[in-house]
Scaffold this motif. Structure first.
Motif, mmCIF file in Angstrom:
data_model
loop_
_atom_site.group_PDB
_atom_site.id
_atom_site.type_symbol
_atom_site.label_atom_id
_atom_site.label_comp_id
_atom_site.label_asym_id
_atom_site.label_seq_id
_atom_site.Cartn_x
_atom_site.Cartn_y
_atom_site.Cartn_z
ATOM 1 N N TYR A 124 51.557 -102.244 56.924
ATOM 2 C CA TYR A 124 51.568 -100.888 56.343
ATOM 3 C C TYR A 124 51.660 -101.001 54.817
ATOM 4 O O TYR A 124 50.846 -100.423 54.092
ATOM 5 C CB TYR A 124 52.752 -100.072 56.883
ATOM 6 N N ARG B 54 42.431 -86.648 64.341
ATOM 7 C CA ARG B 54 41.931 -86.915 65.701
ATOM 8 C C ARG B 54 42.237 -85.778 66.659
ATOM 9 O O ARG B 54 41.470 -85.505 67.561
ATOM 10 C CB ARG B 54 42.568 -88.210 66.230
ATOM 11 N N ARG B 55 43.376 -85.097 66.513
ATOM 12 C CA ARG B 55 43.803 -84.101 67.506
ATOM 13 C C ARG B 55 43.144 -82.748 67.261
ATOM 14 O O ARG B 55 43.681 -81.889 66.561
ATOM 15 C CB ARG B 55 45.331 -83.978 67.472
ATOM 16 N N LYS C 133 48.884 -100.092 51.768
ATOM 17 C CA LYS C 133 49.151 -99.117 50.703
ATOM 18 C C LYS C 133 48.994 -99.766 49.321
ATOM 19 O O LYS C 133 48.531 -99.127 48.380
ATOM 20 C CB LYS C 133 50.536 -98.501 50.880
ATOM 21 N N ASP D 289 38.025 -89.779 63.540
ATOM 22 C CA ASP D 289 38.887 -90.955 63.654
ATOM 23 C C ASP D 289 38.457 -91.883 62.527
ATOM 24 O O ASP D 289 37.367 -92.459 62.577
ATOM 25 C CB ASP D 289 38.702 -91.630 65.027
ATOM 26 N N VAL D 290 39.298 -91.993 61.515
ATOM 27 C CA VAL D 290 38.877 -92.738 60.314
ATOM 28 C C VAL D 290 38.729 -94.239 60.562
ATOM 29 O O VAL D 290 38.180 -94.958 59.736
ATOM 30 C CB VAL D 290 39.825 -92.496 59.104
ATOM 31 N N GLN E 149 61.913 -89.634 61.622
ATOM 32 C CA GLN E 149 62.200 -89.698 60.181
ATOM 33 C C GLN E 149 62.310 -88.314 59.539
ATOM 34 O O GLN E 149 62.877 -88.183 58.457
ATOM 35 C CB GLN E 149 61.220 -90.634 59.454
ATOM 36 N N ILE F 86 52.319 -84.256 55.474
ATOM 37 C CA ILE F 86 51.859 -84.010 54.101
ATOM 38 C C ILE F 86 50.507 -83.292 54.100
ATOM 39 O O ILE F 86 50.286 -82.337 53.347
ATOM 40 C CB ILE F 86 51.712 -85.355 53.336
ATOM 41 N N ASN G 170 44.129 -88.950 53.172
ATOM 42 C CA ASN G 170 45.572 -88.883 53.407
ATOM 43 C C ASN G 170 45.991 -89.390 54.790
ATOM 44 O O ASN G 170 47.158 -89.721 55.012
ATOM 45 C CB ASN G 170 46.011 -87.420 53.193
ATOM 46 N N LEU H 38 59.709 -89.455 53.018
ATOM 47 C CA LEU H 38 59.744 -87.996 53.191
ATOM 48 C C LEU H 38 60.152 -87.630 54.607
ATOM 49 O O LEU H 38 59.943 -88.420 55.541
ATOM 50 C CB LEU H 38 58.342 -87.416 52.978
ATOM 51 N N SER I 184 46.455 -82.579 60.302
ATOM 52 C CA SER I 184 47.064 -81.987 61.508
ATOM 53 C C SER I 184 48.590 -82.004 61.465
ATOM 54 O O SER I 184 49.230 -81.415 62.337
ATOM 55 C CB SER I 184 46.567 -82.721 62.768
ATOM 56 N N SER I 185 49.186 -82.676 60.486
ATOM 57 C CA SER I 185 50.656 -82.680 60.406
ATOM 58 C C SER I 185 51.127 -83.136 59.031
ATOM 59 O O SER I 185 50.314 -83.519 58.174
ATOM 60 C CB SER I 185 51.251 -83.587 61.499
ATOM 61 N N THR J 13 58.900 -86.335 57.331
ATOM 62 C CA THR J 13 57.776 -85.996 58.225
ATOM 63 C C THR J 13 57.950 -86.876 59.466
ATOM 64 O O THR J 13 58.854 -87.706 59.518
ATOM 65 C CB THR J 13 56.416 -86.326 57.584
ATOM 66 N N GLY K 189 44.101 -86.276 57.874
ATOM 67 C CA GLY K 189 45.514 -86.238 58.236
ATOM 68 C C GLY K 189 46.060 -84.831 58.056
ATOM 69 O O GLY K 189 47.254 -84.643 57.778
#
Ligand SMILES: NC(=O)c1ccc[n+]([C@@H]2O[C@H](COP(=O)([O-])OP(=O)(O)OC[C@H]3O[C@@H](n4cnc5c(N)ncnc54)[C@H](OP(=O)(O)O)[C@@H]3O)[C@@H](O)[C@H]2O)c1
Length: 305
Positions: free
Chosen positions: A206, A91-92, A210, A112-113, A247, A71, A139, A239, A68-69, A241, A66
């Motif tokens: 989600y 992925r990106r 977690k 890709d997890v 958000q 956190i 993450n 946060l 690429s953006s 992000t 994670g």
């Protein structure tokens, strides 16, 4: 005579129970009396590994999924600034390469997890190209709303969350554990969420993933307690992000840079806390322990109707 024995047994059992009860009460009282800060950072005796030397702040080789953006990217930049080699994965590919190209000793790798083969390939490539890898941040994550009345499409959303947020970290941990265990000092950091502890009902799977990450991390820490690997949980509050669209513009959410600074402060502690809980996240993390789970649940879910 027999009655007498039976009565003595009952008496002994009830004394034992009282003793166990009073020990439990003493522990509970101590836990609450120690206040939010101490309890959030408490190190459970069963998991403690006091003989492990501190992980140095620099000189590590760190993988951040994670990256690429949000956190992951912010952590990558800050940990890189502390003289660590950082590998960002997501992925990106083009986005990752663009970020990595701005820093020496930052590397981009695609994964890709959700895909077990992709995770195994990443682990193989990293061990080959970066054999000093000793820190992994699990993450990568997604967060989308689900309406449980949506039938198959709700189930598809649900599976996507489980594959990304829960199976992803479990897979990557399994793939890299043999390598990490050979390092003199290593660390796994799993990103859960404040919502692991008090859910937001619009995002049912989600929050469940977690909570799963939290529970898995507790067990992983226990199983690895006699190894060179310490296991931390990062449980962010809401946060700014783009985890969900827009958000990052919600003023009430914590600014990302303030969050990262507080997390780096927690990582600098010696001993490092098992759970990296910033002040803002304590309202959720400690809700159950402080007897205000339902009020907190109400407060979080009121706005969603
Ligand atoms: N922001 C918050 O309020 C908040 C609060 C609590 C917990 N968290 C957790 O913090 C973590 C990071 O979130 P964020 O706020 O930084 O959001 P973000 O900016 O959307 O970052 C999510 C990252 O995960 C990557 N990702 C998503 N699916 C992936 C997959 N299948 N394989 C590999 N990478 C994948 C994304 O990259 P690609 O799209 O390039 O794959 C992106 O880099 C998540 O686990 C999230 O649940 C965030």
């Amino acid at each position: 005579m027999e009655d007498n024995h039976e009565q003595k047994d009952i008496l002994n059992t009830s004394r034992r129970n009282m003793l166990v009860g009073s020990v439990a009460a003493t522990i509970a009282a101590g836990y609450l009396a120690s206040g939010s800060t101490a309890s959030a950072q408490a190190q459970p005796a069963a998991s403690a590994a006091p003989t492990r030397p501190a992980l140095p702040a620099s000189g590590n080789t760190i993988l951040i999924t994670g990256g690429s953006s949000g956190i992951g990217r912010a952590l990558a930049e800050q940990l890189h600034a502390r003289d660590n080699t950082v590998i960002i994965a997501a992925r990106r590919t083009a986005v990752l390469q663009d970020i990595a190209s701005r820093f020496p000793n930052m590397h981009a790798m695609t994964v890709d997890v959700r895909d077990p083969y992709s995770v195994k390939r990443l682990a193989r490539e990293i061990v080959e190209k970066h054999p000093t890898l000793n820190v992994v941040f699990n993450n990568a994550g997604i967060m989308r709303p689900e309406n449980v009345f949506d039938g198959d499409s709700a189930l598809a959303e649900s599976s996507d969350h489980i594959e990304t947020n829960l199976n992803g970290p479990i897979r990557l941990t399994a793939a890299l554990l043999p390598h990490l265990a050979k390092q003199p000092r290593a660390r796994i950091v799993n990103t859960s969420s404040g919502l692991a502890f008090v859910p937001r009902a619009t995002f049912p799977t989600y929050c469940a993933t977690k909570a799963g990450v939290h529970s898995y991390t507790v067990s992983l820490r226990h199983q690895l307690r006699r190894t060179s690997i310490d296991v931390l949980e990062l449980a962010p509050p809401a946060l700014r992000t783009e985890l969900t669209p827009g958000q990052s513009r919600i003023e009430a959410f914590m600014p990302l840079d303030a969050f990262i600074n507080e997390v780096l402060g927690l990582l600098d502690r010696n001993p490092v806390p098992d759970e990296l809980i910033v002040e803002r996240a304590k309202i959720q993390r400690l809700a159950e322990a402080e007897g205000r789970f339902f009020q907190t649940f109400e407060a979080i879910n009121r706005a969603d109707g």
